[in-house]
Design an enzyme around this catalytic site. Structure first.
Site, short mmCIF file in Angstrom:
data_model
loop_
_atom_site.label_atom_id
_atom_site.label_comp_id
_atom_site.label_asym_id
_atom_site.label_seq_id
_atom_site.Cartn_x
_atom_site.Cartn_y
_atom_site.Cartn_z
N TYR A 1 0.81 -1.21 0.00
CA TYR A 1 0.00 0.00 0.00
C TYR A 1 0.84 1.27 0.00
CZ TYR A 1 -4.07 -2.95 0.86
OH TYR A 1 -5.05 -3.89 0.75
N LYS B 1 3.21 -13.98 5.87
CA LYS B 1 3.48 -14.96 4.82
C LYS B 1 5.00 -15.12 4.69
CE LYS B 1 1.83 -17.84 1.79
NZ LYS B 1 1.17 -19.08 2.24
N ASP C 1 -2.38 -17.55 5.85
CA ASP C 1 -3.47 -18.36 5.29
C ASP C 1 -4.05 -19.28 6.35
OD1 ASP C 1 -0.72 -18.93 4.59
OD2 ASP C 1 -1.38 -20.82 3.74
N ASP D 1 -5.74 -5.80 5.91
CA ASP D 1 -6.90 -5.30 5.17
C ASP D 1 -7.89 -6.43 4.93
OD1 ASP D 1 -8.59 -3.69 3.75
OD2 ASP D 1 -7.26 -3.41 2.04
#
Length: 496
Positions: A144, A191, A224, A248
């Site tokens: 972002y 991640k 995940d 987000d």
């Protein structure tokens, strides 16, 4: 009005009679109705506040201001340091940037805080599970940052920037929030199993900082799996801290667990300014109909009251909201249907009438002041003991096949300080061939390593790029460095 800094590090403007100044931005669509309801409840609860009403959003864009945030609003925020705002829209055809993003970037509100909890008489598939958690999202960095390039006609790039400094600020904030709210567990979702340098930075910082909070259980979780576990057993989470894009996505997921965005408050907190707003949008189709649920904005105001350390008023209002929902006599259309739901004004009046009441079953947490992290402003936040340049990745555009491109680059580099080690396409090594089957695009990363024993010079890289550029179109160079003896770059899939 003097600017006061609290013991927890917050800067507030306080009037002579002890009231705290708040910049209020009504916003667009349903925003003014939600803000009006919230201000009426704050007044009825005798919150010691004084408001300065300012503009931002669609009306400003239409006046021709590309940022959507006029200077008088910026000056008000610089003075008050506290913002309560309704949702803002970015109309198509006006402006270049979201006014919401402009406000967050201007005032470095690095921590996005999204609490979710099960609410009385708001039926969901998870009713009765006792969901009560907070997502703490890094709010400035990551994808972002918005740094993008069209590198070939068919390949675009976004830079994912994650810093030690940004990670430490958000991680420390998450642990301090856990302490302030009496929470016992902080999960960090990344991640880092795939993005070992960028997402791995947050993981490494989390594990380092966690040692300073022995009273709080700290656990890393792959993002995940976090999404999977939030759907499967959300009640196991207390505080979940994560990077910008992960946060987000996960924060919207968690809002869905407890009834949707109509009940989702949020805060964007920095060390200088804090902005409190509902998560939901401006919903223009409901604007002016007196049917909207103002709970998300109202609960954002409750978060604001706790931030400015007005705990008693915050508890008074939250108890009234929970009591009103628990009683179930006055519920808005998003809960019971718009054909029979209460009007916004009726719901507001019911909460005001219930000030001083406490719900029978739902509980309000005991809160303390959140201590803001104090991080060095020095740009060079991390200093390496040693470093050296060991090569360069040169990104080239070519319609040649790898078996043609490789020998051509080897020939061009023959007289330079570098040798071609490998070529990758979308992250997979394609030269020398590995035996894999890769669908190619015209965007190649060409990795050159220094032939010597010491450190390559910047001039050596310039010479290499000139050689490559004599035949091929290049669009990017990444200098390959070692820091403290460790490579500051990752290998391609299949690279030895």
């Amino acid at each position: 009005m003097p600017l006061v800094t609290t013991e927890s590090g917050k800067k507030l403007f306080v009037t002579e009679d002890g009231r705290k100044l708040v910049t209020v931005i009504p916003g667009d669509g349903i925003g003014p109705e939600c803000i009006d309801a919230t201000l009426k409840i704050l007044e009825a609860a005798k919150a010691p506040l004084v408001f300065e009403i300012r503009e931002a959003g669609a009306s400003v864009f239409k006046k021709g201001l590309a940022s959507g945030v006029p200077q008088e609003t910026i000056e008000s925020i610089r003075k008050s340091r506290i913002v309560l705002k309704g949702p803002l829209e970015t109309p198509v055809g006006y402006g270049e940037k979201s006014a919401n993003v402009t406000l967050r970037k201007l005032f470095e509100t690095y921590a996005n805080v999204r609490p979710v909890r099960e609410l009385p008489n708001v039926p969901t598939p998870y009713s009765g599970r006792g969901i009560d958690l907070v997502v703490v999202r890094e709010n400035v960095e990551d994808l972002y940052a918005g740094i993008e390039h069209q590198q070939t006609p068919g390949v675009a790039q976004t830079l994912k920037l994650i810093s030690d400094k940004g990670s430490e600020k958000i991680v420390r904030f998450a642990f301090e929030l856990a302490r302030a709210e009496g929470r016992k567990r902080v999960h960090c979702a990344t991640k880092s199993n795939i993005m070992k340098l960028s997402e791995g930075t947050m993981k490494r910082v989390f594990e380092r900082v966690a040692q300073e909070y022995p009273d709080i259980e700290a656990q890393h979780i792959i993002v995940d799996n976090a999404a999977h576990q939030l759907v499967k057993r959300p009640e196991q989470f207390d505080v979940l801290v994560t990077t910008n894009m992960n946060g987000d996505i996960l924060s919207d997921l968690t809002s869905g667990l407890v009834g949707g965005l109509g009940f989702a408050p949020s805060a964007n907190i920095g060390n200088e300014v804090a902005i409190f707003e509902a998560v939901h949008g401006s919903a223009p189709k409901y604007a002016g109909k007196n049917v909207i649920n103002p709970t998300a904005v109202l609960l954002s105001a409750v978060m604001m009251l706790r931030y400015i350390e007005e705990f008693a008023v915050a508890e008074l209002i939250e108890n009234a909201v929970l009591y009103t929902l628990e009683e179930g006599k006055v519920l808005t259309g998003d809960i019971v249907g718009y054909d029979r739901g209460a009007k916004t004004t009726e719901y507001t009046d019911a909460i005001i009438a219930n000030l001083g009441q406490k719900p029978r079953n739902a509980q309000v947490r005991s809160y303390r002041a959140v201590k803001l992290p104090q991080i060095s402003p020095e740009p060079a936040y991390v200093k390496a003991r040693s470093r050296r340049i060991v090569g360069a990745d040169v990104f080239v555009e070519s319609d040649l096949l790898p078996e043609q491109l490789g020998p051509a680059l080897e020939e061009l580099a023959a007289g330079s300080a570098f040798r071609l080690k490998m070529i990758s396409n979308r992250g997979t090594q394609v030269y020398p061939p590995t035996g894999g089957l890769t669908d190619l695009v015209d965007h190649y990363r060409c990795r050159f390593l220094y032939k010597g024993d010491g450190e390559a010079r910047q001039d050596d890289i310039v010479d290499l790029v000139q050689r490559v550029g004599s035949r091929f179109r290049w669009m990017q160079i990444e200098v390959l460095q070692e820091f403290n003896g460790e490579p500051g770059f990752t290998k391609a899939q299949g690279e030895a």
